[in-house]
Motif scaffolding. Structure first.
Motif, PDB file in Angstrom:
ATOM      1  N   SER A  82       0.860  -1.184   0.000  1.00 14.93           N
ATOM      2  CA  SER A  82       0.000   0.000   0.000  1.00 14.93           C
ATOM      3  C   SER A  82       0.892   1.228   0.000  1.00 14.93           C
ATOM      4  CB  SER A  82      -0.924   0.013   1.217  1.00 14.93           C
ATOM      5  OG  SER A  82      -0.170   0.037   2.415  1.00 14.93           O
ATOM      6  N   PRO A  83       0.426   2.333  -0.600  1.00 17.53           N
ATOM      7  CA  PRO A  83       1.227   3.563  -0.575  1.00 17.53           C
ATOM      8  C   PRO A  83       1.473   4.015   0.857  1.00 17.53           C
ATOM      9  CG  PRO A  83      -0.542   3.734  -2.173  1.00 17.53           C
ATOM     10  CD  PRO A  83      -0.812   2.493  -1.384  1.00 17.53           C
ATOM     11  N   VAL A  84       2.677   4.540   1.106  1.00 15.94           N
ATOM     12  CA  VAL A  84       3.031   4.995   2.447  1.00 15.94           C
ATOM     13  C   VAL A  84       2.286   6.276   2.758  1.00 15.94           C
ATOM     14  CG1 VAL A  84       4.907   5.840   3.906  1.00 15.94           C
ATOM     15  CG2 VAL A  84       5.295   3.923   2.362  1.00 15.94           C
ATOM     16  N   PRO A  85       1.597   6.371   3.896  1.00 16.73           N
ATOM     17  CA  PRO A  85       0.900   7.612   4.249  1.00 16.73           C
ATOM     18  C   PRO A  85       1.887   8.701   4.595  1.00 16.73           C
ATOM     19  CG  PRO A  85       0.793   6.040   6.062  1.00 16.73           C
ATOM     20  CD  PRO A  85       1.397   5.316   4.887  1.00 16.73           C
ATOM     21  N   ASP A  86       1.427   9.958   4.559  1.00 23.72           N
ATOM     22  CA  ASP A  86       2.293  11.104   4.846  1.00 23.72           C
ATOM     23  C   ASP A  86       2.851  11.051   6.247  1.00 23.72           C
ATOM     24  OD1 ASP A  86       1.880  12.112   2.352  1.00 23.72           O
ATOM     25  OD2 ASP A  86       0.189  13.377   2.952  1.00 23.72           O
ATOM     26  N   GLU A  87       2.061  10.571   7.205  1.00 24.83           N
ATOM     27  CA  GLU A  87       2.513  10.505   8.590  1.00 24.83           C
ATOM     28  C   GLU A  87       2.374   9.064   9.063  1.00 24.83           C
ATOM     29  OE1 GLU A  87       0.640  13.261  11.154  1.00 24.83           O
ATOM     30  OE2 GLU A  87       1.189  15.004   9.963  1.00 24.83           O
ATOM     31  N   PRO A  88       3.385   8.208   8.769  1.00 26.87           N
ATOM     32  CA  PRO A  88       3.291   6.810   9.136  1.00 26.87           C
ATOM     33  C   PRO A  88       3.258   6.628  10.648  1.00 26.87           C
ATOM     34  CG  PRO A  88       5.513   7.355   8.418  1.00 26.87           C
ATOM     35  CD  PRO A  88       4.666   8.550   8.153  1.00 26.87           C
ATOM     36  N   ALA A  89       2.400   5.736  11.081  1.00 23.34           N
ATOM     37  CA  ALA A  89       2.317   5.432  12.511  1.00 23.34           C
ATOM     38  C   ALA A  89       3.194   4.234  12.813  1.00 23.34           C
ATOM     39  CB  ALA A  89       0.868   5.136  12.893  1.00 23.34           C
ATOM     40  N   GLU A  90       3.604   4.146  14.059  1.00 27.42           N
ATOM     41  CA  GLU A  90       4.399   3.006  14.466  1.00 27.42           C
ATOM     42  C   GLU A  90       3.545   1.747  14.347  1.00 27.42           C
ATOM     43  OE1 GLU A  90       6.458   3.267  18.117  1.00 27.42           O
ATOM     44  OE2 GLU A  90       6.998   5.357  17.848  1.00 27.42           O
ATOM     45  N   ASP A  91       4.163   0.685  13.811  1.00 30.97           N
ATOM     46  CA  ASP A  91       3.430  -0.545  13.592  1.00 30.97           C
ATOM     47  C   ASP A  91       3.479  -1.402  14.841  1.00 30.97           C
ATOM     48  OD1 ASP A  91       2.108  -2.670  12.566  1.00 30.97           O
ATOM     49  OD2 ASP A  91       3.774  -3.389  11.321  1.00 30.97           O
ATOM     50  N   GLY A  92       2.518  -1.161  15.742  1.00 31.27           N
ATOM     51  CA  GLY A  92       2.456  -1.956  16.960  1.00 31.27           C
ATOM     52  C   GLY A  92       1.734  -3.269  16.749  1.00 31.27           C
ATOM     53  N   ALA A  93       0.944  -3.395  15.645  1.00 32.03           N
ATOM     54  CA  ALA A  93       0.154  -4.600  15.414  1.00 32.03           C
ATOM     55  C   ALA A  93       1.046  -5.816  15.221  1.00 32.03           C
ATOM     56  CB  ALA A  93      -0.756  -4.405  14.196  1.00 32.03           C
ATOM     57  N   SER A  94       2.105  -5.693  14.410  1.00 32.41           N
ATOM     58  CA  SER A  94       2.984  -6.831  14.175  1.00 32.41           C
ATOM     59  C   SER A  94       3.694  -7.248  15.449  1.00 32.41           C
ATOM     60  CB  SER A  94       4.007  -6.479  13.090  1.00 32.41           C
ATOM     61  OG  SER A  94       4.818  -5.412  13.505  1.00 32.41           O
ATOM     62  N   VAL A  95       4.050  -6.268  16.283  1.00 30.63           N
ATOM     63  CA  VAL A  95       4.697  -6.581  17.558  1.00 30.63           C
ATOM     64  C   VAL A  95       3.730  -7.334  18.456  1.00 30.63           C
ATOM     65  CG1 VAL A  95       5.813  -5.624  19.602  1.00 30.63           C
ATOM     66  CG2 VAL A  95       6.183  -4.557  17.377  1.00 30.63           C
ATOM     67  N   ASP A  96       2.487  -6.895  18.545  1.00 33.33           N
ATOM     68  CA  ASP A  96       1.500  -7.535  19.412  1.00 33.33           C
ATOM     69  C   ASP A  96       1.181  -8.945  18.940  1.00 33.33           C
ATOM     70  OD1 ASP A  96       1.407  -5.243  20.908  1.00 33.33           O
ATOM     71  OD2 ASP A  96      -0.367  -4.430  19.890  1.00 33.33           O
ATOM     72  N   ASP A  97       1.073  -9.129  17.617  1.00 32.20           N
ATOM     73  CA  ASP A  97       0.784 -10.464  17.079  1.00 32.20           C
ATOM     74  C   ASP A  97       1.927 -11.422  17.385  1.00 32.20           C
ATOM     75  OD1 ASP A  97      -0.846 -12.263  15.203  1.00 32.20           O
ATOM     76  OD2 ASP A  97       1.141 -12.263  14.255  1.00 32.20           O
ATOM     77  N   ALA A  98       3.166 -10.968  17.181  1.00 31.05           N
ATOM     78  CA  ALA A  98       4.326 -11.817  17.471  1.00 31.05           C
ATOM     79  C   ALA A  98       4.385 -12.166  18.957  1.00 31.05           C
ATOM     80  CB  ALA A  98       5.608 -11.107  17.038  1.00 31.05           C
ATOM     81  N   LYS A  99       4.059 -11.195  19.804  1.00 30.00           N
ATOM     82  CA  LYS A  99       4.075 -11.440  21.247  1.00 30.00           C
ATOM     83  C   LYS A  99       3.026 -12.473  21.643  1.00 30.00           C
ATOM     84  CE  LYS A  99       3.464  -9.074  25.693  1.00 30.00           C
ATOM     85  NZ  LYS A  99       3.194  -7.772  26.357  1.00 30.00           N
ATOM     86  N   LEU A 100       1.810 -12.330  21.106  1.00 29.95           N
ATOM     87  CA  LEU A 100       0.722 -13.245  21.445  1.00 29.95           C
ATOM     88  C   LEU A 100       1.051 -14.673  21.013  1.00 29.95           C
ATOM     89  CD1 LEU A 100      -2.139 -13.623  22.558  1.00 29.95           C
ATOM     90  CD2 LEU A 100      -3.015 -13.074  20.271  1.00 29.95           C
ATOM     91  N   ARG A 101       1.575 -14.805  19.804  1.00 30.24           N
ATOM     92  CA  ARG A 101       1.928 -16.141  19.304  1.00 30.24           C
ATOM     93  C   ARG A 101       3.038 -16.758  20.152  1.00 30.24           C
ATOM     94  NH1 ARG A 101      -0.279 -17.730  14.545  1.00 30.24           N
ATOM     95  NH2 ARG A 101      -1.355 -16.108  13.352  1.00 30.24           N
ATOM     96  N   PHE A 102       4.012 -15.947  20.536  1.00 26.30           N
ATOM     97  CA  PHE A 102       5.102 -16.477  21.359  1.00 26.30           C
ATOM     98  C   PHE A 102       4.592 -16.943  22.721  1.00 26.30           C
ATOM     99  CE2 PHE A 102       7.840 -15.223  24.954  1.00 26.30           C
ATOM    100  CZ  PHE A 102       8.717 -16.302  24.910  1.00 26.30           C
ATOM    101  N   LEU A 103       3.752 -16.117  23.362  1.00 23.89           N
ATOM    102  CA  LEU A 103       3.266 -16.470  24.699  1.00 23.89           C
ATOM    103  C   LEU A 103       2.431 -17.748  24.661  1.00 23.89           C
ATOM    104  CD1 LEU A 103       2.317 -12.953  26.134  1.00 23.89           C
ATOM    105  CD2 LEU A 103       4.330 -14.356  26.667  1.00 23.89           C
ATOM    106  N   LEU A 104       1.568 -17.886  23.650  1.00 24.65           N
ATOM    107  CA  LEU A 104       0.773 -19.099  23.517  1.00 24.65           C
ATOM    108  C   LEU A 104       1.666 -20.303  23.268  1.00 24.65           C
ATOM    109  CD1 LEU A 104      -1.944 -20.556  23.282  1.00 24.65           C
ATOM    110  CD2 LEU A 104      -2.008 -19.897  20.852  1.00 24.65           C
TER     111      LEU A 104
END
Length: 737
Positions: free
Chosen positions: A73-95
């Motif tokens: 997807s095109p990069v937005p003008d003000e990219p936000a920090e991608d916390g979703a990938s971090v949270d998904d990786a954390k959840l999978r690891f803990l499980l």
């Protein structure tokens, strides 16, 4: 009719679904197959930087990436920090960790192995292998459909083979008999067809998910400097419209409009102070620790913080033209680009996975031919697949670039591209422009010598009053020092000689001795000697007289920056040879050079001659870095092996430079070179350990000397080590502090 070829457009794409450097390489190859497209994909930043012909549809790029099995997807003008990938990786690891712990514990300790422990291990392992490890299997399947193999292929095959072999042993190999026991060993053990590897399947998955989670966290921390830079700007601003303050989004501010900055607020955009005075803290933008006093006529930059008084500022730049926006673009460009060493790593990664798959097959066949049991052969092959995952190789360069360039931005050092890092390593000679680099670039009074019997205050008051009517830099320096309130009448300018005027009824003459002589004023011998001495030291001296009598001398000079001598000493400490290059006369240049500790001086050169001097040094075997700030320095900056532009100077110089020093402190030149060299050293260290790890680990695994679960832990830790080593660059401390 002449057709003007338009330059290519630059498109930034956010890429989702990448799990290793091989994924990035595959996407890059797909994009580069499109006509007129040049792409560079960075795994660490999850970005694709694409140059396309003007008007090229972005949807074509997005579709190409999608067809390769990834999201774009095109990069937005003000990219936000991608916390979703971090949270998904954390959840999978803990499980995975929660389910794997009992499987590993019961598999390693025979005393805990109750009669049907192996079937309980199967149930728990099923969830770990199919649910927690699903991203590995999905990515491997996507790549398989496209005839490609990546790190996920190795992981999926290793985990899958260990799990399926264990299921086979349970159902048909006798391992499912109640009361069956076996011990865990650091080296693969031979239990015949009754050997099960559930602990290997879940252990490898858990360790790899831990590595993914730590890697995602570290990548987010590595890019934190850029996110912080993008967040510096003000969100809204109080604009003066028809004399009334109206608060609007900062995007609605236009060039030329007046806006108000109250104490504690951020300056909304670059501009010039029209009214008010205050101290402005620019540390967030330039790294400069001391607040800068500003008043009417002072330039301010967006993102700086007003610490005290109310300011009214006229906007001079808005949006993408501001210094803050330009800084963000330079940092992002550097972080998404690729150094030559990274391109080498990419080429290796492209062939690495297929080679490893071949080694795993040969390992399996070799053990079987040698008469080993099938489970030992499978164990060795699985260990090869797991230990060889090239995560660390893919992270080695981009994470160091992320941290190094981000730290540079915090300190006021902007790197235009990653290839610049390799240039700094080879530099042997640093050519320094004088005005604006070593000196302040502003004339100021450095000495006042009154004639015998004349008060220095009267000398300055009368001379300053006459000079206040002139726009010459020397005249302005004298007027600024005098701060005279006296009015001048009958002002006259004698071109190239000086000025005259009437002040408080006295006819005052300021300028060269020849102009004073025309008005019947002779300088006494003591002033003649003082003038000769001052001029010998590189100062510009003007004489003043009133009503036929000499008043004295005022010496003016472009003063040396207080940090220039230390900057030159630091360049020498880095093993570099400093050279002063200036269009000023030889005597002034020598005096300045002696003051800061430079012995090599080239003076009296025009802009074209500056380029010739740089080329002469290069022809003599020197690798040249050029430091300058003016428009006349731009050609030399472009001609040098490495161009360093002072950010306080002209835009042309900044565009021509490879490195930009946001504030005018010359010590940051040495800091910029030191940081660049350390970043490059970190990249090389990362690559060494990534290669050494694989070179040492694969033979051990192939020889059956490595338990697959231990291999998984080592592989995960190697990625964490590379990222942690890169994060050490956040602790770089400049000498300029």
């Amino acid at each position: 009719m002449t057709t003007v070829e338009r330059p290519p457009q630059r498109v930034e794409l956010a890429i989702g679904g990448m799990t290793c450097a091989a994924c990035a390489g595959r996407i890059e190859r797909k994009l580069n197959k499109l006509d007129g497209v040049r792409a560079s994909v960075n795994y660490a930043t999850e970005r694709a930087t694409v140059e396309v012909p003007p008007g090229y549809p972005t949807t074509t790029l997005v579709d190409t990436v999608s067809n390769a099995g990834y999201q774009a997807s095109p990069v937005p003008d003000e990219p936000a920090e991608d916390g979703a990938s971090v949270d998904d990786a954390k959840l999978r690891f803990l499980l995975s960790a929660g389910l794997s712990a009992p499987v590993i514990a019961v598999s390693m300790v025979p005393a805990w192995q109750f009669p049907t422990w192996q079937w309980a291990a199967l149930a728990l392992s099923y969830v770990v292998v199919l649910v927690c490890a699903w991203p590995f299997h999905r990515a491997a399947a996507v790549n398989l459909r496209h005839g490609a193999a990546t790190m996920d292929t190795l992981v999926s095959m290793g985990v899958g083979v260990a799990f399926l072999w264990s299921v086979y042993a349970l159902l048909w190999g006798g391992a499912g008999v109640p009361g069956m026991t076996h011990e865990f060993s650091l080296l693969p053990a031979d239990h015949g067809r009754a050997d099960i590897y559930f602990e290997v399947a879940v252990g490898v998955t858990t360790f790899l998910l831990l590595g993914r989670w730590l890697e995602a966290r570290s990548k987010r921390r590595a890019g934190a400097a850029l996110h912080a830079l993008l967040a510096l700007g003000a969100k809204d601003v109080a604009v003066l419209r028809d004399g009334v303050e109206v608060r609007v989004p900062v995007g609605d501010l236009r060039v030329g409009e007046l806006f108000v900055v109250r104490p504690g607020e951020k300056v909304a955009t670059d501009g010039v102070v029209e009214d008010g005075s205050s101290a402005v803290d620019r540390s967030l933008v330039t790294g400069e620790s001391v607040p800068d006093e500003v008043g009417p006529g002072s330039a301010v930059v967006g993102g700086a913080v007003n610490t005290s008084g109310r300011l009214v500022v006229r906007a001079s730049r808005v949006g993408g033209d501001t210094q803050l926006a330009r800084m963000a673009r330079l940092v992002e460009r550097a972080q998404t680009g690729k150094a030559q060493v990274q391109r080498l790593a990419d080429r290796i990664s492209a062939v690495f996975v297929p080679v490893v798959l071949g080694i795993a097959v040969l390992t399996l066949a070799g053990w079987l031919v040698a008469g080993a049991s099938a489970d030992n052969a499978v164990t060795a092959a699985v260990a090869v697949l797991v230990i060889a995952c090239p995560c660390a190789l893919g992270l080695a360069t981009p994470t160091a670039l992320l941290v190094g360039t981000g730290r540079g931005a915090q300190l006021g050092i902007l790197v235009k591209g990653p290839e610049v890092l390799e240039s700094t390593r080879r530099v042997t000679t640093v050519v320094l422009d004088k005005t604006g680099t070593i000196t302040t670039g502003r004339m100021s009074v450095v000495d006042v010598v009154p004639a015998p019997g004349v008060d220095a205050e009267r000398l300055l008051r009368l001379a300053g009053a006459v000079e206040s009517a002139s726009e010459h830099p020397i005249a302005q320096a004298i007027a600024a020092r005098a701060v005279s309130t006296a009015r001048v009448e009958e002002f006259r300018n004698a071109e190239g000689l000086g000025v005259t005027g009437v002040v408080d009824g006295s006819r005052v003459v300021v300028g060269r001795p020849g102009l004073l002589a025309r008005h019947g004023i002779e300088l006494p011998e003591v002033l003649v000697s003082a003038m000769a001495e001052a001029e010998a030291s590189g100062r510009t001296v003007v004489a003043a007289g009133a009503d036929g009598v000499a008043l004295g001398l005022v010496a003016v000079a472009d003063t040396v920056k207080p940090t220039s001598a230390e900057a030159v000493a630091r360049l020498r400490a880095l093993g570099l040879r400093p050279v002063l290059l200036t269009g000023d006369n030889e005597r002034v240049a020598r005096a300045i050079a002696a003051e800061v500790g430079i012995t090599d001086v080239v003076a009296g050169v025009l802009p074209a001659q500056k380029v010739a001097e740089v080329e002469r040094l290069r022809a003599g075997g020197a690798v040249v870095a050029m430091v300058g700030d003016g428009v006349n320095d731009a050609p030399a900056l472009a001609a040098a092996d490495l161009g360093l532009a002072m950010g306080t100077g002209a835009d042309a110089a900044i565009e021509a430079g490879d490195l930009t020093i946001v504030r005018g402190d010359p010590r940051l030149v040495a800091d910029a070179i030191a940081l660049s060299r350390r970043t490059l050293a970190t990249i090389k260290g990362n690559l060494f350990w990534a290669f050494a790890y694989n070179v040492a680990g694969i033979p051990l695994a192939a020889l059956g000397l490595l338990n697959p679960m231990i291999a998984g832990a080592a592989m995960a830790l190697s990625s964490v080590f590379v990222v942690a080593n890169s994060l050490r660059l956040r602790g770089f401390r400049p000498a300029a502090d």
